[in-house]
Every structure is written in structure tokens, then in C-alpha cells.
Design a protein around this motif. Structure first.
Motif, PDB file in Angstrom:
ATOM      1  N   PHE A 190       0.838  -1.206   0.000  1.00  0.00           N
ATOM      2  CA  PHE A 190       0.000   0.000   0.000  1.00  0.00           C
ATOM      3  C   PHE A 190       0.872   1.255   0.000  1.00  0.00           C
ATOM      4  O   PHE A 190       0.521   2.259  -0.615  1.00  0.00           O
ATOM      5  CB  PHE A 190      -0.930  -0.021   1.215  1.00  0.00           C
ATOM      6  N   HIS A 191       1.978   1.210   0.650  1.00  0.00           N
ATOM      7  CA  HIS A 191       2.948   2.314   0.705  1.00  0.00           C
ATOM      8  C   HIS A 191       2.288   3.659   1.005  1.00  0.00           C
ATOM      9  O   HIS A 191       2.590   4.660   0.359  1.00  0.00           O
ATOM     10  CB  HIS A 191       3.767   2.380  -0.583  1.00  0.00           C
ATOM     11  N   ALA A 192       1.393   3.648   1.975  1.00  0.00           N
ATOM     12  CA  ALA A 192       0.753   4.873   2.462  1.00  0.00           C
ATOM     13  C   ALA A 192       0.059   5.663   1.363  1.00  0.00           C
ATOM     14  O   ALA A 192      -0.010   6.882   1.408  1.00  0.00           O
ATOM     15  CB  ALA A 192       1.773   5.746   3.199  1.00  0.00           C
ATOM     16  N   SER A 193      -0.486   4.988   0.382  1.00  0.00           N
ATOM     17  CA  SER A 193      -1.160   5.648  -0.747  1.00  0.00           C
ATOM     18  C   SER A 193      -2.532   6.161  -0.331  1.00  0.00           C
ATOM     19  O   SER A 193      -3.560   5.790  -0.894  1.00  0.00           O
ATOM     20  CB  SER A 193      -1.297   4.675  -1.923  1.00  0.00           C
ATOM     21  N   LEU A 194      -2.533   7.044   0.637  1.00  0.00           N
ATOM     22  CA  LEU A 194      -3.794   7.562   1.163  1.00  0.00           C
ATOM     23  C   LEU A 194      -4.534   8.421   0.146  1.00  0.00           C
ATOM     24  O   LEU A 194      -5.737   8.621   0.281  1.00  0.00           O
ATOM     25  CB  LEU A 194      -3.535   8.321   2.468  1.00  0.00           C
ATOM     26  N   ASP A 195      -3.836   8.884  -0.881  1.00  0.00           N
ATOM     27  CA  ASP A 195      -4.501   9.648  -1.945  1.00  0.00           C
ATOM     28  C   ASP A 195      -5.428   8.757  -2.769  1.00  0.00           C
ATOM     29  O   ASP A 195      -6.320   9.251  -3.448  1.00  0.00           O
ATOM     30  CB  ASP A 195      -3.481  10.337  -2.847  1.00  0.00           C
ATOM     31  N   ARG A 196      -5.234   7.433  -2.680  1.00  0.00           N
ATOM     32  CA  ARG A 196      -6.109   6.486  -3.394  1.00  0.00           C
ATOM     33  C   ARG A 196      -6.971   5.673  -2.428  1.00  0.00           C
ATOM     34  O   ARG A 196      -7.598   4.690  -2.816  1.00  0.00           O
ATOM     35  CB  ARG A 196      -5.260   5.555  -4.247  1.00  0.00           C
ATOM     36  N   ALA A 197      -6.991   6.086  -1.187  1.00  0.00           N
ATOM     37  CA  ALA A 197      -7.694   5.326  -0.150  1.00  0.00           C
ATOM     38  C   ALA A 197      -9.199   5.239  -0.400  1.00  0.00           C
ATOM     39  O   ALA A 197      -9.821   4.220  -0.106  1.00  0.00           O
ATOM     40  CB  ALA A 197      -7.423   5.936   1.221  1.00  0.00           C
ATOM     41  N   GLU A 198      -9.770   6.280  -0.964  1.00  0.00           N
ATOM     42  CA  GLU A 198     -11.215   6.293  -1.193  1.00  0.00           C
ATOM     43  C   GLU A 198     -11.643   5.155  -2.122  1.00  0.00           C
ATOM     44  O   GLU A 198     -12.634   4.467  -1.868  1.00  0.00           O
ATOM     45  CB  GLU A 198     -11.644   7.635  -1.776  1.00  0.00           C
ATOM     46  N   GLY A 199     -10.888   4.916  -3.177  1.00  0.00           N
ATOM     47  CA  GLY A 199     -11.206   3.836  -4.112  1.00  0.00           C
ATOM     48  C   GLY A 199     -11.076   2.473  -3.471  1.00  0.00           C
ATOM     49  O   GLY A 199     -11.921   1.591  -3.674  1.00  0.00           O
ATOM     50  N   LEU A 200     -10.034   2.275  -2.685  1.00  0.00           N
ATOM     51  CA  LEU A 200      -9.850   1.004  -1.978  1.00  0.00           C
ATOM     52  C   LEU A 200     -10.970   0.801  -0.971  1.00  0.00           C
ATOM     53  O   LEU A 200     -11.543  -0.284  -0.882  1.00  0.00           O
ATOM     54  CB  LEU A 200      -8.488   0.966  -1.280  1.00  0.00           C
ATOM     55  N   PHE A 201     -11.301   1.848  -0.227  1.00  0.00           N
ATOM     56  CA  PHE A 201     -12.375   1.756   0.761  1.00  0.00           C
ATOM     57  C   PHE A 201     -13.691   1.364   0.102  1.00  0.00           C
ATOM     58  O   PHE A 201     -14.392   0.470   0.578  1.00  0.00           O
ATOM     59  CB  PHE A 201     -12.531   3.085   1.511  1.00  0.00           C
ATOM     60  N   GLU A 202     -14.004   1.996  -1.022  1.00  0.00           N
ATOM     61  CA  GLU A 202     -15.251   1.704  -1.733  1.00  0.00           C
ATOM     62  C   GLU A 202     -15.275   0.253  -2.225  1.00  0.00           C
ATOM     63  O   GLU A 202     -16.282  -0.443  -2.089  1.00  0.00           O
ATOM     64  CB  GLU A 202     -15.439   2.662  -2.905  1.00  0.00           C
ATOM     65  N   THR A 203     -14.171  -0.220  -2.775  1.00  0.00           N
ATOM     66  CA  THR A 203     -14.082  -1.594  -3.270  1.00  0.00           C
ATOM     67  C   THR A 203     -14.300  -2.605  -2.145  1.00  0.00           C
ATOM     68  O   THR A 203     -15.052  -3.572  -2.295  1.00  0.00           O
ATOM     69  CB  THR A 203     -12.706  -1.834  -3.935  1.00  0.00           C
ATOM     70  N   VAL A 204     -13.661  -2.366  -1.022  1.00  0.00           N
ATOM     71  CA  VAL A 204     -13.804  -3.276   0.124  1.00  0.00           C
ATOM     72  C   VAL A 204     -15.233  -3.248   0.648  1.00  0.00           C
ATOM     73  O   VAL A 204     -15.806  -4.295   0.972  1.00  0.00           O
ATOM     74  CB  VAL A 204     -12.785  -2.933   1.231  1.00  0.00           C
ATOM     75  N   GLN A 205     -15.834  -2.073   0.717  1.00  0.00           N
ATOM     76  CA  GLN A 205     -17.204  -1.964   1.217  1.00  0.00           C
ATOM     77  C   GLN A 205     -18.199  -2.678   0.308  1.00  0.00           C
ATOM     78  O   GLN A 205     -19.148  -3.312   0.787  1.00  0.00           O
ATOM     79  CB  GLN A 205     -17.595  -0.494   1.416  1.00  0.00           C
TER      80      GLN A 205
END
Length: 133
Positions: free
Chosen positions: A22-37
Motif C-alpha cells: 500500500f505504501h501509504a497511498s492515502l490519496d487512493r484510499a477512497e477507491g480502496l475503501f469503496e471496493t472493500v465496502q
């Protein structure tokens, strides 16, 4: 995804989500969060989310918080377990232990020792859909 056939229908009893580097890619966190949800909504408690490590290092937020911003995001994401990667030590051993204590998910490492004792567990058993994983 592991499935069972019941009454002519396929039913998921284990869905494994895997993330890594993940390497602290918090700028892409929204997309990952949505996918997991979406996966959790579709498969419920049958989802097991595992991360292969290297969560830290790579964003200003992670640098400033020494990894806490990533641990907070992973807690929100509902990660079940993460491997300890080499970048988890970029801020220091003490910093890693501090973040480890803040995590609501398991940290796993089979070869991480201090004073000849394991620092982290090497395995974790989960139960999904009445099955031991």
C-alpha cells in the motif's frame, strides 16, 4: 472465492481480499475503501481481508504521523491481518510497536524476534461462515 453448492445455487463461504504494498497511498484510499465496502456488502462476514505488508512509507501523512495515518485507515477499512513488511521499520522499531498497539487487526511475522522471542504472532485463525480458516 471458495464456494459451496446448496440446492442448485452456488453460495460463497469465503471471499479473500488481498492487498499488498500500500505504501501509504492515502490519496487512493477512497477507491480502496469503496471496493472493500462493496465486497463486504455483497458477501457480508464471509470476507477475509489480508494485507501482505509494506503499509507505511510513501505519503506526507504517513511521514508526519510515522505510520499512524495508515493504521487508522486500515482500522476503518476493517483489515483482518497484515504482514509486517520492511517499510514498517522505516520509522524505527519503537514507532512500529506504537502503531502495532493502535491497530485493531493482527500483525503477522514469522521471523521478527527481539531477545530471541517472537514480537508478532506468525499465524492467526479466523472463523468465517462457521468454518475455521
Amino acid at each position: 472465492m471458495f464456494t459451496l453448492k446448496t440446492k442448485g445455487y452456488l453460495q460463497a463461504f469465503l471471499v479473500i481480499l488481498s492487498t499488498s504494498d500500500f505504501h501509504a497511498s492515502l490519496d487512493r484510499a477512497e477507491g480502496l475503501f469503496e471496493t472493500v465496502q462493496v465486497a463486504r456488502k455483497q458477501y457480508g462476514k464471509n470476507v477475509l481481508h489480508l494485507d501482505g505488508g509494506d503499509l507505511f512509507q510513501g505519503s506526507l501523512e504517513s511521514e508526519i504521523s510515522r505510520g499512524k495515518a495508515v493504521v487508522d485507515f486500515y482500522n476503518l477499512l476493517g483489515v483482518d491481518a497484515a504482514a509486517v513488511g520492511n517499510h514498517e521499520l522505516d520509522y524505527s522499531y519503537d514507532s512500529l510497536i506504537k502503531q502495532y498497539k493502535c491497530a485493531r487487526y493482527a500483525w503477522l511475522a514469522a521471523n521478527f524476534k527481539k531477545n530471541r522471542k517472537n514480537v508478532f504472532k506468525s499465524t492467526k485463525v479466523f472463523f468465517r461462515n462457521g468454518k475455521k480458516v
